[in-house]
Design an enzyme around this catalytic site. Structure first.
Site, PDB file in Angstrom:
ATOM      1  N   ARG A   1       0.832  -1.211   0.000  1.00 67.01           N
ATOM      2  CA  ARG A   1       0.000   0.000   0.000  1.00 67.01           C
ATOM      3  C   ARG A   1       0.866   1.261   0.000  1.00 67.01           C
ATOM      4  O   ARG A   1       0.536   2.238  -0.659  1.00 67.01           O
ATOM      5  CB  ARG A   1      -0.947  -0.011   1.206  1.00 67.01           C
ATOM      6  CG  ARG A   1      -1.974   1.109   1.156  1.00 67.01           C
ATOM      7  CD  ARG A   1      -3.022   0.986   2.234  1.00 67.01           C
ATOM      8  NE  ARG A   1      -2.464   1.104   3.571  1.00 67.01           N
ATOM      9  CZ  ARG A   1      -3.161   0.914   4.696  1.00 67.01           C
ATOM     10  NH1 ARG A   1      -4.436   0.573   4.627  1.00 67.01           N
ATOM     11  NH2 ARG A   1      -2.591   1.040   5.869  1.00 67.01           N
TER      12      ARG A   1
ATOM     13  N   LYS B   1      -2.722   6.914   1.125  1.00 68.89           N
ATOM     14  CA  LYS B   1      -2.443   7.201   2.537  1.00 68.89           C
ATOM     15  C   LYS B   1      -1.353   8.272   2.563  1.00 68.89           C
ATOM     16  O   LYS B   1      -0.172   7.994   2.753  1.00 68.89           O
ATOM     17  CB  LYS B   1      -2.022   5.918   3.256  1.00 68.89           C
ATOM     18  CG  LYS B   1      -2.221   6.014   4.762  1.00 68.89           C
ATOM     19  CD  LYS B   1      -2.146   4.652   5.404  1.00 68.89           C
ATOM     20  CE  LYS B   1      -2.021   4.740   6.905  1.00 68.89           C
ATOM     21  NZ  LYS B   1      -3.180   5.326   7.593  1.00 68.89           N
TER      22      LYS B   1
HETATM   23  N1  PXG Z   1      -9.073   4.669   7.200  1.00 69.11           N
HETATM   24  C1  PXG Z   1      -8.210   5.661   7.432  1.00 69.11           C
HETATM   25  C2  PXG Z   1      -8.510   7.013   6.907  1.00 69.11           C
HETATM   26  C3  PXG Z   1      -7.030   5.410   8.147  1.00 69.11           C
HETATM   27  O1  PXG Z   1      -6.157   6.403   8.354  1.00 69.11           O
HETATM   28  C4  PXG Z   1      -7.720   3.102   8.373  1.00 69.11           C
HETATM   29  C5  PXG Z   1      -8.849   3.419   7.649  1.00 69.11           C
HETATM   30  C6  PXG Z   1      -7.492   1.679   8.784  1.00 69.11           C
HETATM   31  O2  PXG Z   1      -6.493   1.088   7.972  1.00 69.11           O
HETATM   32  P1  PXG Z   1      -5.545  -0.076   8.493  1.00 69.11           P
HETATM   33  O3  PXG Z   1      -4.704  -0.433   7.317  1.00 69.11           O
HETATM   34  O4  PXG Z   1      -4.739   0.501   9.636  1.00 69.11           O
HETATM   35  O5  PXG Z   1      -6.408  -1.181   8.931  1.00 69.11           O
HETATM   36  C7  PXG Z   1      -6.787   4.111   8.656  1.00 69.11           C
HETATM   37  C8  PXG Z   1      -5.608   3.814   9.515  1.00 69.11           C
HETATM   38  C9  PXG Z   1      -4.312   6.112  14.671  1.00 69.11           C
HETATM   39  C10 PXG Z   1      -3.997   6.212  13.224  1.00 69.11           C
HETATM   40  O6  PXG Z   1      -3.417   6.446  15.478  1.00 69.11           O
HETATM   41  C11 PXG Z   1      -4.650   5.438  12.243  1.00 69.11           C
HETATM   42  C12 PXG Z   1      -4.299   5.583  10.893  1.00 69.11           C
HETATM   43  C13 PXG Z   1      -3.371   6.511  10.587  1.00 69.11           C
HETATM   44  C14 PXG Z   1      -2.757   7.258  11.538  1.00 69.11           C
HETATM   45  C15 PXG Z   1      -3.059   7.124  12.866  1.00 69.11           C
HETATM   46  O7  PXG Z   1      -5.437   5.716  15.007  1.00 69.11           O
HETATM   47  N2  PXG Z   1      -4.797   4.911   9.799  1.00 69.11           N
END
Ligand code: PXG
Length: 289
Positions: A50, A149
């Protein structure tokens, strides 16, 4: 703490970026948040895929191969004695001029931080979360595709501010058409009978790594899993709702815009998938030692 920066491990106090780095000046860059469980990096190849896809979409050349990036992540975990932790992988456009032009930046900067994880309070998992719908919609995909991302998280932060200012910790983010996209930093799932439904990524969601793991675990557990367009009505009337993400893992949503979801407590499907997720996470991943 040792930080991986510019190709080597440096002390935390020496891990500094330039004020001319376009990651700082313009949010020009991409990142990943990755977990380590039980001495293994969870879903490392998926996160790296990703990261490179996000970089490709913004025409950012990462100055190392995906294989050497994976090795650098493991090496950084080892240098910090991480067994259970949170890894932040950041690639910025690098040092450039004060102008926008990314092609004037000399070299992308790769930063890897491997730290202890700040776990969310257990009470949140036992009781579930309340959410509101944010007035800030998810970015238009023609403007800044939510599948990227990127280091520009203001869209999500603006929505998170609305949630916190309303006295809750998370929010539903709709896409510009008014369909449910995701939460500010997590994907969303709805349970209806034996169906588990999540919005397709084209509805404005990041294709979450945790989301994909939960979909596959649920299928193996005999649950009907599908991607479908969801409106707020589907959230309000669901049997259960939960969020998934690297940091939060699986967490129940028990109240949305002041409507109780189901009986207002984390439901049996959410609890079962939480348990199966933890079992899977502890048993799979790239060995750190
Ligand atoms: N949607 C968004 C917009 C995200 O930023 C997810 C879904 C979940 O994706 P994953 O691959 O992690 O299952 C994210 C995850 C935090 C934090 O501290 C979370 C994310 C980025 C930065 C901080 O909660 N992203």
């Amino acid at each position: 703490m040792k930080i991986y920066m510019s190709g080597k491990l440096v002390n935390e106090k020496d891990a500094k970026v330039s004020v001319f780095d376009h990651g700082l000046l313009y949010g020009d860059g991409v990142f990943e948040g990755i977990r380590a469980y039980n001495g293994r990096v969870f879903m490392l190849d998926e996160h790296i895929k990703r990261l490179y896809d996000s970089a490709k979409a913004i025409a950012l050349d990462i100055p190392m191969t995906p294989e050497s990036m994976a090795k650098a992540v493991v090496k950084t975990c080892r240098a910090n004695d991480i067994r259970d932790g949170y890894i932040r992988l950041v690639v910025t456009r690098g040092v450039g001029t004060l102008g926008l032009n990314p092609y004037l930046c000399k070299k992308a900067e790769v930063i890897i931080i491997a730290a202890a994880i700040q776990l969310y309070p257990k009470k949140l998992y036992d009781d579930g979360l309340a959410v509101i719908t944010a007035g800030t919609t998810r970015n238009l995909q023609e403007a800044l595709n939510p599948r990227i991302k990127s280091l520009n998280y203001l869209n999500n932060i603006m929505a998170k501010i609305e949630a916190i200012n309303s006295g809750v910790m998370e929010c539903l983010m709709l896409n510009p058409q008014g369909y449910v996209a995701e939460a500010s930093g997590d994907n969303i799932f709805v349970v209806r009978g034996n169906d588990l439904i999540t919005p397709p990524s084209w509805c404005g969601a990041l294709e979450g790594v945790t989301r994909n793991v939960v979909m596959s675990i649920a299928r193996d557990a005999g649950i009907n899993v599908r991607e479908s367009v969801l409106g707020r009505y589907d959230i309000y009337t669901a049997d259960e709702v939960f969020l998934t993400g690297t940091a939060a893992e699986v967490i129940a949503v028990v109240n949305a815009d002041r409507r109780k979801i189901g009986n207002g407590k984390p439901g049996p499907v959410t609890r079962r998938l939480t348990r199966l997720f933890h079992e899977f996470a502890r048993a799979n991943g790239t060995e750190i030692k």
